[in-house]
Write a protein that holds these residues in place. Structure first.
Motif, PDB file in Angstrom:
ATOM      1  N   UNK A  71       0.868  -1.176   0.000  1.00 13.26           N
ATOM      2  CA  UNK A  71       0.000   0.000   0.000  1.00 13.26           C
ATOM      3  C   UNK A  71       0.901   1.220   0.000  1.00 13.26           C
ATOM      4  N   UNK A  72       0.537   2.233  -0.775  1.00 15.49           N
ATOM      5  CA  UNK A  72       1.353   3.455  -0.818  1.00 15.49           C
ATOM      6  C   UNK A  72       0.452   4.680  -0.708  1.00 15.49           C
ATOM      7  N   UNK A  73       1.000   5.742  -0.113  1.00 12.18           N
ATOM      8  CA  UNK A  73       0.223   6.972   0.018  1.00 12.18           C
ATOM      9  C   UNK A  73       0.417   7.885  -1.184  1.00 12.18           C
ATOM     10  N   UNK A  74       1.533   7.742  -1.903  1.00  8.24           N
ATOM     11  CA  UNK A  74       1.791   8.570  -3.086  1.00  8.24           C
ATOM     12  C   UNK A  74       1.630   7.729  -4.351  1.00  8.24           C
ATOM     13  N   UNK A  75       0.446   7.176  -4.508  1.00 14.38           N
ATOM     14  CA  UNK A  75       0.131   6.258  -5.599  1.00 14.38           C
ATOM     15  C   UNK A  75       0.465   6.824  -6.975  1.00 14.38           C
ATOM     16  N   UNK A  76       0.282   8.100  -7.192  1.00 15.86           N
ATOM     17  CA  UNK A  76       0.483   8.704  -8.512  1.00 15.86           C
ATOM     18  C   UNK A  76       1.957   8.928  -8.855  1.00 15.86           C
ATOM     19  N   UNK A  77       2.871   8.605  -7.936  1.00 11.71           N
ATOM     20  CA  UNK A  77       4.293   8.841  -8.152  1.00 11.71           C
ATOM     21  C   UNK A  77       4.811   8.036  -9.343  1.00 11.71           C
ATOM     22  N   UNK A  78       5.570   8.670 -10.214  1.00  9.15           N
ATOM     23  CA  UNK A  78       6.129   8.026 -11.397  1.00  9.15           C
ATOM     24  C   UNK A  78       7.614   7.770 -11.173  1.00  9.15           C
TER      25      UNK A  78
ATOM     26  N   UNK B 135      -0.973  -0.353  -4.476  1.00 11.10           N
ATOM     27  CA  UNK B 135      -2.373   0.006  -4.538  1.00 11.10           C
ATOM     28  C   UNK B 135      -2.661   1.236  -3.706  1.00 11.10           C
ATOM     29  N   UNK B 136      -3.774   1.858  -3.986  1.00 12.33           N
ATOM     30  CA  UNK B 136      -4.118   3.105  -3.289  1.00 12.33           C
ATOM     31  C   UNK B 136      -4.994   2.862  -2.058  1.00 12.33           C
ATOM     32  N   UNK B 137      -5.099   1.594  -1.610  1.00 17.43           N
ATOM     33  CA  UNK B 137      -5.865   1.332  -0.403  1.00 17.43           C
ATOM     34  C   UNK B 137      -5.017   1.636   0.819  1.00 17.43           C
ATOM     35  N   UNK B 138      -5.678   1.864   1.943  1.00 21.27           N
ATOM     36  CA  UNK B 138      -4.956   2.192   3.170  1.00 21.27           C
ATOM     37  C   UNK B 138      -4.283   0.956   3.739  1.00 21.27           C
TER      38      UNK B 138
END
Length: 139
Positions: free
Chosen positions: A94-101, A132-135
């Motif tokens: 799980x990640x908090x910065x999902x949009x990171x490239x 994933x963008x889940x907590x």
């Protein structure tokens, strides 16, 4: 037979022909930190930790091993295509910065709920990874 009690995941290990390369990948992409590793003599290991309690052990591959090194080499027709990974073998974070490239070839999938997003990709040895963008579960 009764189930074991007090069970939690301790670590995942990955065998590799280049321990330093793989350690650098996990440090740069996920922020793993190196921790003290035992000396096994004949082969190199690097132990990594992702706070608060997840460990990844990278172990130098035995050059005499008859097993394939990773999913890419498991069959002559294997392809490094993340589209083939969603049902395959992978480790998920799980990640908090999902949009990171990070400049890695990925396959993105949005679940039917329209909220859950997943990205599948490979580490340098062809091991499947998912973010994933889940907590993250609360400890």
């Amino acid at each position: 037979m009764a189930a074991a009690k007090g069970v939690c995941l301790n670590h995942i290990s990955r065998e590799t022909s280049d321990v330093e390369r793989l350690a650098k990948f996990y440090e740069e992409i996920f922020g793993f930190e190196r921790i003290e590793s035992p000396k096994f003599g004949a082969f190199k290991v690097v132990w990594l930790k992702l706070p608060p309690a997840f460990s990844l052990h990278l172990i130098e591959r035995n050059p005499e091993s008859k097993l394939p090194e990773g999913p890419w080499s498991s069959t002559p027709a294997a392809v490094a295509d993340p589209k083939n990974l969603p049902r395959g073998h992978h480790v998920s974070f799980s990640v908090s910065n999902y949009e990171s490239d990070k400049g890695i070839e990925t396959f993105e999938k949005t679940q039917p709920d329209g909220k859950t997003k997943q990205v599948f990709f490979f580490d340098p040895d062809g091991n499947g990874l998912e973010i994933g963008n889940w907590e993250a579960p609360q400890l």
